[in-house]
Write a protein that holds these residues in place. Structure first.
Motif, short mmCIF file in Angstrom:
data_model
loop_
_atom_site.label_atom_id
_atom_site.label_comp_id
_atom_site.label_asym_id
_atom_site.label_seq_id
_atom_site.Cartn_x
_atom_site.Cartn_y
_atom_site.Cartn_z
N SER A 49 37.01 43.82 37.22
CA SER A 49 36.88 45.05 37.98
C SER A 49 36.14 46.08 37.37
N ARG B 134 33.36 48.36 35.63
CA ARG B 134 31.81 48.48 35.59
C ARG B 134 31.28 48.31 33.80
N ARG C 16 31.50 44.55 38.07
CA ARG C 16 31.33 45.73 39.00
C ARG C 16 30.21 46.65 38.69
#
Length: 499
Positions: free
Chosen positions: A178, A180, A275
Motif C-alpha cells: 500500500s 508509495r 501505489r
C-alpha cells in the motif's frame, strides 16, 4: 590510485562496473527544505535509524535479554549488552558510510571485494536468509496476538499462535504493497510503534519497578564481571548478537539510507511501493569527485548519519533493552518464578495479570506484540529487499525480464518467503529460533568487517575512515566472532567455555 577529479568514472574494487561521478547533493535539496534545522531534522532526515531501531527493540530486547536477566540477574550480563550495542552502532555507521559515498547498498558493494560478485553476493544473500528465515520473531508475535485475543496465555505447541504469526506476515505484505515509497512507509510505522513501545514501557516501569531495580539494571551495564554461573556462552552469544540489531549482519538494514536519499543514495534511486510510480533504480552506484565543495557536503551528510545512529539508534536501543529487562526482573521478584523458552514472550503479561489485574495484562501484551511485530516488519522486509537489490544489480537478464521495475521481483519473492516461513514456524519454540538466528548473525562478524575495511579504504578520500575505525571493526570481529565459534563448538560437541 588516480584522483577521482581526473576521471569520468571511478573503479572501486573488482568485478563490478565503475561508479559514475556526480556531485553530492545538499541535504536541503534531498529533503525539500530551505534550511535543515532541528525541526526539519526530526521531520525529514531521521528515518533509517528508526527502521533499524524497530528491529532492534525486538527479539533481543523482549525475548533474549529479559530471559537472561530473569534467570541470572543483571551483573555479568549487562556489560555484554553495552559492549554489543557500542560495537554494533559503530559498525552500522561504517556500513552506512559506504552507502552514502556510493549510493550502493552493502549487498551490492560486497560484489566489489575480491574475488568478486559471483562469490560474495550469493553468499551474503544466503547468510541473511539462513539467519532470519527461521522466523522466531514471527512466532513470538503470534504468541502475543493469541494471548491478546483470547485473554489467556497459549498452551505449549498450540497451532493458533502460528496462524497469527502467518497473518502478521501478510500484514507486512499489505503495508509494503500500500506504500508509495516502501522505506517511508516503514519509517512512519516505526515512528508510531517505537514511540508507543518506549513510552508504554517507561510508564509501566515507573509504576511497578522500585528504584533499586532501576539502579541494578543501569549498574549492570557498567559493571565488568564474569558471566553468572549456569549461563552458557551460546546464550550470551545470542544476547550479544541480537542486542541492538544483528551483529555482523547489520548491513542488511543500512540500505534504507539509499532509499532515504542520504548522500549519493539520492542519485541512485529507490524501490517504490505498488501505489507509487515506477522509479529507476540504478544497478551501479555513483560517487563524488574529491574537491572542496563535495568534501564540505560529505561532512554534512556524515554528521547527519552520526546523529541518526548515535542520537536515535544507540540511545533507543539501550532504553529498549533496559526497560524490558527491569520489568522482567520485577516480574520474577513478584512471581517467584523464572521465564522459560516456552513462555518468555508472554511471561510478564501473565505476572501482571495476577498482581495488578486485566488492564496491565493487556497493556503488556499490546506492547509485546508491537515490539515483536516491529521486528517482524523490519526483518521480513529486509530479507526481500536484500535479495531484490542483489538480483537487480547483478543480473542484466533479470532487469530485462522485469523491465527495469524491481517491484516485479520484490513482491512475488515476498509471497514465496511467507510460504517458506509459515512451514518453518512449526518446528521449534520462538526463543530457540531466535537464538539460532542471533548466533548465525555472529557468523557475519567473522566476514563482513574485513570486507568493509577493503571497500571503505577505497572510497574517495573525504569519505575514507580514520585508522582507529579499522581497529574498532577488528573489535567487532573478535567480540562477536568468539561467540559464533563457541556456538559451533557447542553445537557439535562441547562449548569453548562454561560458567
Amino acid at each position: 590510485m588516480a584522483d577521482v577529479t581526473e576521471l569520468r568514472s571511478y573503479q572501486l574494487g573488482v568485478s563490478r562496473p565503475p561508479l559514475s561521478l556526480a556531485d553530492l547533493p545538499e541535504p536541503e535539496e534531498v529533503f525539500g527544505v530551505r534550511r535543515l534545522g532541528p525541526k526539519e531534522l526530526v521531520k525529514y532526515a531521521i528515518g533509517p535509524s528508526l527502521i533499524a531501531l524497530g528491529i532492534s527493540i525486538g527479539s533481543g530486547e523482549w525475548l533474549l535479554g529479559p530471559q537472561a536477566v530473569g534467570q541470572y540477574g543483571f551483573v555479568g550480563v549487562g556489560w555484554v549488552i553495552l559492549v554489543s550495542a557500542l560495537l554494533q552502532t559503530f559498525y552500522n555507521v561504517e556500513c552506512s558510510r559506504y552507502v552514502l559515498a556510493t549510493g550502493e547498498v552493502p549487498v551490492v558493494g560486497w560484489g566489489r571485494v575480491p574475488p568478486g560478485f559471483l562469490l560474495w553476493v550469493p553468499v551474503s544473500v544466503a547468510l541473511v536468509i539462513f539467519a532470519f528465515i527461521a522466523g522466531g520473531w514471527a512466532a513470538g508475535a503470534g504468541q502475543g496476538m493469541y494471548a491478546l485475543v483470547h485473554g489467556e496465555l497459549p498452551r505449549s505447541g498450540a497451532e493458533e499462535p502460528r496462524l497469527w504469526a502467518i497473518g502478521l506476515l501478510l500484514v507486512v505484505f499489505a503495508i509494503t504493497a500500500s506504500a508509495r515509497r516502501i522505506s517511508r512507509a516503514l519509517e512512519l510505522a516505526n515512528w508510531l510503534m517505537v514511540v508507543s513501545i518506549l513510552i508504554g514501557l517507561l510508564l509501566i516501569d515507573l509504576f511497578i519497578v522500585p528504584f533499586e531495580l532501576w539502579w541494578e539494571g543501569i549498574r549492570g551495564f557498567f559493571t565488568p564481571a564474569s558471566p553468572p554461573e549456569g549461563i552458557t556462552a551460546t546464550q550470551l552469544g545470542a544476547l550479544a548478537g541480537f542486542t541492538a540489531l544483528a551483529s555482523g549482519l547489520n548491513w542488511y538494514v543500512m540500505g534504507h539510507y539509499r532509499d532515504k536519499g542520504y548522500g549519493m543514495g539520492f542519485r541512485a534511486g529507490y524501490i517504490s511501493g505498488l501505489r507509487g510510480e515506477k522509479r529507476e533504480l540504478l544497478p551501479v552506484g555513483v560517487t563524488f569527485p574529491d574537491d572542496e565543495a563535495n568534501t564540505a557536503r560529505w561532512r554534512r551528510w556524515y554528521r547527519l548519519l552520526l546523529t541518526d545512529m548515535w542520537g536515535v539508534f544507540f540511545v533507543g536501543a539501550m532504553l529498549g533493552m533496559l526497560l524490558p529487562t527491569i520489568l522482567m526482573a520485577r516480574a520474577v521478584e513478584l512471581s517467584g518464578e523464572t521465564p522459560t523458552q516456552a513462555n518468555v514472550p508472554t511471561f510478564v503479561a501473565g505476572v501482571l495479570d495476577v498482581e495488578y489485574g486485566r488492564f496491565l495484562f493487556y497493556v503488556a501484551l499490546v506492547l509485546g506484540v508491537l515490539i515483536l511485530f516491529s521486528t517482524q516488519l523490519g526483518i521480513f522486509e529486509a530479507m526481500v529487499r536484500v535479495t531484490t537489490d542483489a538480483a537487480h544489480a547483478t543480473s542484466p537478464a533479470l532487469r530485462k525480464l522485469i523491465e527495469g521495475d524491481p517491484r516485479r521481483f520484490y513482491y512475488p519473492f515476498m509471497l514465496l518467503l511467507i510460504v517458506v516461513i509459515s512451514v518453518i514456524l512449526h518446528f521449534a519454540l520462538p526463543v530457540s529460533l531466535v537464538q539460532w538466528s542471533a548466533n548465525m548473525s555472529n557468523l557475519g562478524a567473522l566476514i563482513f568487517p574485513f570486507m568493509l575495511m577493503y571497500l571503505n579504504s577505497k572510497l574517495p578520500r573525504p569519505a575514507r575512515p580514520r585508522p582507529w575505525h579499522y581497529v574498532l571493526l577488528g573489535a567487532n570481529v573478535l567480540f562477536f566472532g568468539f561467540f559464533f565459534v563457541n556456538f559451533i563448538a557447542d553445537f557439535v560437541g562441547d562449548p569453548l567455555v562454561t560458567f
